[in-house]
Design an enzyme around this catalytic site. Structure first.
Site, PDB file in Angstrom:
ATOM      1  N   HIS A  22      47.348  13.859  18.432  1.00 13.78           N
ATOM      2  CA  HIS A  22      46.833  13.316  17.234  1.00 13.78           C
ATOM      3  C   HIS A  22      46.914  11.873  17.096  1.00 13.78           C
ATOM      4  CE1 HIS A  22      47.431  17.624  15.389  1.00 13.78           C
ATOM      5  NE2 HIS A  22      46.212  17.537  15.678  1.00 13.78           N
ATOM      6  N   LYS A  46      45.005  29.300   5.938  1.00 10.59           N
ATOM      7  CA  LYS A  46      45.306  29.293   7.421  1.00 10.59           C
ATOM      8  C   LYS A  46      46.647  29.531   7.734  1.00 10.59           C
ATOM      9  CE  LYS A  46      41.545  26.079   9.854  1.00 10.59           C
ATOM     10  NZ  LYS A  46      41.689  25.229  10.581  1.00 10.59           N
ATOM     11  N   ARG A  95      39.104  17.129  22.833  1.00 15.01           N
ATOM     12  CA  ARG A  95      39.970  17.238  24.207  1.00 15.01           C
ATOM     13  C   ARG A  95      39.256  17.648  25.202  1.00 15.01           C
ATOM     14  NH1 ARG A  95      43.948  20.767  20.599  1.00 15.01           N
ATOM     15  NH2 ARG A  95      41.668  21.418  20.045  1.00 15.01           N
ATOM     16  N   SER A 133      48.417  22.001  18.240  1.00 17.22           N
ATOM     17  CA  SER A 133      49.714  22.235  17.446  1.00 17.22           C
ATOM     18  C   SER A 133      50.298  23.504  17.476  1.00 17.22           C
ATOM     19  CB  SER A 133      49.380  22.010  15.724  1.00 17.22           C
ATOM     20  OG  SER A 133      48.938  20.829  15.500  1.00 17.22           O
TER      21      SER A 133
HETATM   22  O1  PNS Z   1      42.655  20.487  12.242  1.00 15.65           O
HETATM   23  P1  PNS Z   1      41.547  21.627  11.850  1.00 15.65           P
HETATM   24  O2  PNS Z   1      42.315  22.768  11.419  1.00 15.65           O
HETATM   25  O3  PNS Z   1      40.618  21.809  13.206  1.00 15.65           O
HETATM   26  O4  PNS Z   1      40.822  20.785  10.967  1.00 15.65           O
HETATM   27  C1  PNS Z   1      39.834  21.405  10.467  1.00 15.65           C
HETATM   28  C2  PNS Z   1      39.190  20.569   8.900  1.00 15.65           C
HETATM   29  C3  PNS Z   1      40.563  20.546   8.094  1.00 15.65           C
HETATM   30  C4  PNS Z   1      38.827  19.220   9.358  1.00 15.65           C
HETATM   31  C5  PNS Z   1      38.030  21.391   8.274  1.00 15.65           C
HETATM   32  O5  PNS Z   1      38.543  22.710   8.097  1.00 15.65           O
HETATM   33  C6  PNS Z   1      37.678  20.865   7.023  1.00 15.65           C
HETATM   34  O6  PNS Z   1      37.054  19.948   6.929  1.00 15.65           O
HETATM   35  N1  PNS Z   1      38.074  21.408   5.815  1.00 15.65           N
HETATM   36  C7  PNS Z   1      37.618  20.871   4.562  1.00 15.65           C
HETATM   37  C8  PNS Z   1      36.407  21.985   3.904  1.00 15.65           C
HETATM   38  C9  PNS Z   1      35.244  21.521   4.140  1.00 15.65           C
HETATM   39  O7  PNS Z   1      34.666  20.458   4.155  1.00 15.65           O
HETATM   40  N2  PNS Z   1      34.603  22.573   5.123  1.00 15.65           N
HETATM   41  C10 PNS Z   1      33.153  22.208   5.425  1.00 15.65           C
HETATM   42  C11 PNS Z   1      33.337  21.711   6.891  1.00 15.65           C
HETATM   43  S1  PNS Z   1      32.491  22.647   7.936  1.00 15.65           S
END
Ligand code: PNS
Length: 165
Positions: A22, A46, A95, A133
């Protein structure tokens, strides 16, 4: 397309916890944008190991030397948070090819919700291409060596957390 004087990008994620992968992405993004907001998603469904505050703290400590970056958290839709912060872009790390399907889906949904918001994919250094993570948490739980995967501060926080489990 949005025309802001200051080009602001959001780097959203769970960051449970932040890893060197990150941090690599944040450094790259900070070279491209005037300001990068690293935004911790408040995603209790989560079931994160670290609380939102703990995750924000660990990121703040880990990126204090990267210029024009700040750390925040958000609830709700990413596109709404991006709009509130006048961001023109969302940064996501890619990645490996295996990341692509999920990332493409997210980018396209976000574009459907706000066509002005641009998703920018950045590739971390290849030495982080297998790092996430979950792997770091598993290694920490099983007493594996995580020295080259997370900053020292995060390592200490992980060890303390695992001790309490
Ligand atoms: O690190 P991650 O868990 O892959 O991040 C995922 C994240 C937090 C970027 C994604 O779940 C997100 O944007 N959540 C906020 C809710 C939202 O906007 N959902 C619609 C997007 S598909």
């Amino acid at each position: 397309m949005k025309q802001n004087n200051k080009k602001i990008a959001i780097y959203p994620g769970s960051f449970d916890p932040i890893t060197n992968g990150h941090i690599d992405i944040i450094k790259r993004a900070s070279l491209l944008f005037d300001h990068v907001i690293v935004a911790v998603a408040n995603n209790e469904q989560k079931r994160p190991l670290f609380s939102e505050n703990e995750r924000v703290e660990m990121i703040t400590e880990s990126i204090r030397e990267i210029p024009h970056t700040t750390v925040d958290s958000f609830k709700g839709l990413l596109v709404d948070y991006a709009r509130q912060n006048n961001a023109i872009a969302v940064i996501r790390g890619l990645r490996a090819v295996s990341d692509f399907e999920y990332e493409l889906q997210m980018a396209l949904v976000n574009r459907k919700l706000d066509e002005q918001l641009i998703t920018v994919f950045l590739m971390p250094h290849e030495s982080y291409s297998y790092l996430n993570s979950s792997i770091v948490k598993e290694l920490a739980l099983l007493n594996g060596n995580i020295d080259c995967f997370v900053p020292e501060y995060v390592k200490t926080r992980l060890k303390n957390k695992m001790r309490k489990k």
